[in-house]
Scaffold this active site. Structure first.
Site, short mmCIF file in Angstrom:
data_model
loop_
_atom_site.label_atom_id
_atom_site.label_comp_id
_atom_site.label_asym_id
_atom_site.label_seq_id
_atom_site.Cartn_x
_atom_site.Cartn_y
_atom_site.Cartn_z
N CYS A 178 -4.84 2.27 -0.40
CA CYS A 178 -3.64 0.87 0.16
C CYS A 178 -3.97 0.57 1.43
O CYS A 178 -4.69 -0.45 1.48
CB CYS A 178 -2.44 1.86 0.07
SG CYS A 178 -0.66 0.76 0.52
N GLU B 157 -1.68 9.29 -5.24
CA GLU B 157 -1.52 11.08 -4.34
C GLU B 157 0.25 10.98 -5.20
O GLU B 157 0.43 12.47 -4.86
CB GLU B 157 -1.59 11.30 -3.10
CG GLU B 157 -0.75 9.97 -2.49
CD GLU B 157 -0.55 8.65 -1.59
OE1 GLU B 157 -1.70 7.80 -2.81
OE2 GLU B 157 -0.77 8.27 -1.11
N GLY C 64 -6.30 1.54 3.20
CA GLY C 64 -7.44 1.51 3.06
C GLY C 64 -8.63 1.16 1.81
O GLY C 64 -9.29 1.20 1.82
N HIS D 81 -0.18 4.03 -4.15
CA HIS D 81 -0.76 5.11 -4.08
C HIS D 81 -0.93 6.66 -5.22
O HIS D 81 0.10 6.77 -5.59
CB HIS D 81 0.01 5.72 -3.42
CG HIS D 81 0.75 5.20 -2.22
ND1 HIS D 81 -0.02 5.48 -0.98
CD2 HIS D 81 1.52 3.44 -1.68
CE1 HIS D 81 0.59 4.58 0.25
NE2 HIS D 81 0.79 3.86 0.15
N1 GLN Z 1 0.16 -1.91 5.92
C1 GLN Z 1 -0.28 -2.34 4.86
C2 GLN Z 1 0.47 -3.28 4.16
O1 GLN Z 1 1.50 -2.82 4.06
C3 GLN Z 1 -0.73 -1.18 4.06
C4 GLN Z 1 0.45 -0.40 3.77
C5 GLN Z 1 0.31 1.15 3.07
O2 GLN Z 1 -0.71 1.47 3.30
N2 GLN Z 1 0.99 1.46 2.37
O3 GLN Z 1 0.39 -3.95 3.04
#
Ligand code: GLN
Length: 540
Positions: A381, A509, A383, A507
């Site tokens: 995400c 995970e 990352g 995600h």
């Molecule tokens: N802040 C970023 C977004 O809203 C990433 C979100 C996250 O890492 N869950 O797109």
């Protein structure tokens, strides 16, 4: 008919009620029961989605997009019954629904009160998972007996047996028996008080699960049974497990909690099948390899903020008997320190999800270090977004590239809001949330890991890879490993010319189990292990 197990906690919080509830769920599933898990949280937030990770730990996302308590992560890691919107309720949600009904005139002029209107709403929530094929619903109450805000929930628990029969309900109370060093004794009094409080509300627990640092011994167990009015066999000790949380179910099974529950609820259970779980514990106890993974985040000092990430890394290590040592690196510290100082010697670097600018430049530094030093990199995400921004700045030469989350006016918005997200201002549940399909490119590392083209993964974000930059990234060596099935949203970026560099917008995970590790975590740990082995065998 569906039977109900209620799990409450006493004496102190953080006793691991979620783990105990999940372990009971696992044991019943392993006896052939169809189980549903549920968590009730007495706070006023409608869901934990808007709460700080400092307050609440991680927000766990389900397939249907609900943002839920992290205990639901334990449920999904231990059990297989589906979870959905009806698996986590908060006071906020219950009141929202009651007030909505009141405004609609549904209460026909009645004075709307905690009892019966809020408690009825709670009972409806508790029974929302019932069904002809569901044998048992396990409902865990957040907080500790004695909390003012938990009272309506306990009152609802008290009433359920009146509706469906006491013989169809079971109350498990989890408490602490502390060891007092000065007295060199385990103390049962707090447990007695906690049960007195529960009985004052009208609930007599059937089973007490006792968390303790040291074995209780027969005398203490008998004393607790007598003073708390439960059978001796129903005092189940749960001695602290130092090695792994996955040992908890075996400990409870040794103390026959599953047999006791079957007997008390008159369940038609089969024999307990735990061979694969025992084999798992054997592997955890006997690691043959070791890797060190740096997790670079904003909340690394908070035990629960990246809970599912830490668990998924462990799961991926279990199958190859690899102990995963996690080095928690503060993204803030990385902003001011040399990357070499904080990251040298690790076998893999993972940057998890996050919100807000703090630490973002530290995450960029971590990605750069991993890319340049050829260290396996896994971006999740934020990352992934960090990986995109780093590549734009340092490979494409767009030195001012950024995400518009952090810099509205950047000339190179490589991560930005797409049109439909721009209209949204309300903060609750307005992100791209829940399960979405993704098509993998056949020549990607991801495809190699998953072994199939179409996958479904859970999302929780607002910002996206800016499609206008796709071609430039591809030309410069960052490959698009997966997209939404209509090819509009970029879901995965990879660098083929790197030992293992995969960054995903979703995600993974949230979909890893100890016996069924996530394919990308497996690929990442494998790559980290290869690096580790190369390093230890390299001549000095
Ligand atoms: N802040 C970023 C977004 O809203 C990433 C979100 C996250 O890492 N869950 O797109």
């Amino acid at each position: 008919m569906t039977k109900h197990i209620f799990v409450t906690g006493g004496v102190v919080s953080s006793l691991g009620k979620g783990l105990t509830a999940a372990s009971v769920g696992l044991l019943l599933e392993r006896r052939g029961m169809n189980v549903r898990m549920q968590k009730l949280d007495p706070y006023l937030n409608v869901d934990p989605g808007t709460m700080s990770p400092y307050q609440h730990g991680e927000v766990y996302v389900l397939d249907d997009g609900s943002e839920t308590d992290l205990d639901l992560g334990h449920y999904e890691r231990f059990t297989n019954g589906p979870l959905n919107r009806n698996s986590n309720f908060t006071t906020g949600q219950i009141y929202q629904s009651v007030i909505k009904k009141e405004r609609m005139g549904d209460y026909l002029g009645a004075t709307v009160q905690v009892i019966p209107h809020v408690t009825d709403e709670l009972k409806e929530a508790i029974c929302s998972q019932d069904g002809p094929d569901v044998d048992v619903v396990i409902t865990e109450l957040g907080g500790t007996v004695g909390d003012i805000e938990g009272l309506p929930f306990l009152e609802a628990f008290r009433q359920v047996p009146l509706d469906i029969g006491r013989e169809n309900c079971l109350f498990i109370h989890l408490t602490l028996v502390p060891y007092l060093k000065a007295a060199r004794e385990l103390k049962t009094k707090p447990t007695q008080h906690s049960v007195v409080q529960l009985r004052g509300i009208g609930i007599q627990p059937d089973i007490l699960v006792i968390r303790t640092e040291r074995p209780l011994g027969r005398d203490n167990a008998e004393k607790i049974a007598l003073f708390c009015n439960v059978e001796k066999e129903a005092v189940i000790e749960e001695v602290d497990k130092t090695l792994s949380i996955y040992e908890v179910p075996l400990g409870l099974a040794e103390n026959k909690i599953d047999q006791l529950i079957s007997k008390k609820l008159n369940l038609q259970t089969g024999p307990l099948e735990m061979d694969d779980w025992k084999e798992l514990i054997h592997k955890i106890r006997n690691p043959e390899h070791e890797v060190t993974i740096a997790v670079v985040g904003k909340y690394i000092e908070h035990r629960d903020a990246y809970k599912s990430i830490y668990e998924s890394l462990d799961h991926a290590g279990f199958s190859s008997q690899t102990r995963v040592i996690i080095k928690r690196v503060s993204a803030d510290d990385l902003e001011s320190e040399e990357a070499e100082l904080l990251l040298s010697g690790v076998d893999g670097i993972l940057v998890p999800g996050g919100f807000g600018a703090r630490g973002f430049e530290g995450k960029i530094k971590a990605v750069k270090y991993a890319r340049e030093k050829q260290i396996p990199y896994f971006g999740i995400c934020l990352g992934m977004q960090s990986a995109v921004v780093e590549f734009a700045r340092n490979v494409l030469g767009c030195t001012d590239a950024n995400s518009t989350e952090f810099e509205d006016t950047t000339a190179n918005p490589v991560i930005c809001l797409l049109e439909e997200q721009k209209k949204i201002t309300n903060k609750g549940g307005t992100m791209r949330l829940g399960a979405q399909d993704c098509r993998l490119s056949p020549d990607s590392k991801s495809f190699e890991c998953y072994g199939k083209e179409m996958i479904s993964e859970r999302h929780r974000h607002r910002y996206e890879f800016n499609p206008e930059y796709r071609q430039r990234f591809e030309q410069a060596g960052m490959h698009i490993g997966g997209t939404s099935p209509d090819d509009v949203l970029v879901e995965i970026v990879e660098i083929p010319d790197h030992p293992w560099y995969v960054a995903v917008q979703y995600h993974p995970e949230f979909k890893s189990q100890p016996l069924n590790p996530h394919p990308l975590f497996l690929g990442f740990i494998d790559a980290a292990l290869s690096r580790h082995q190369e390093r230890v065998s390299a001549p000095v």
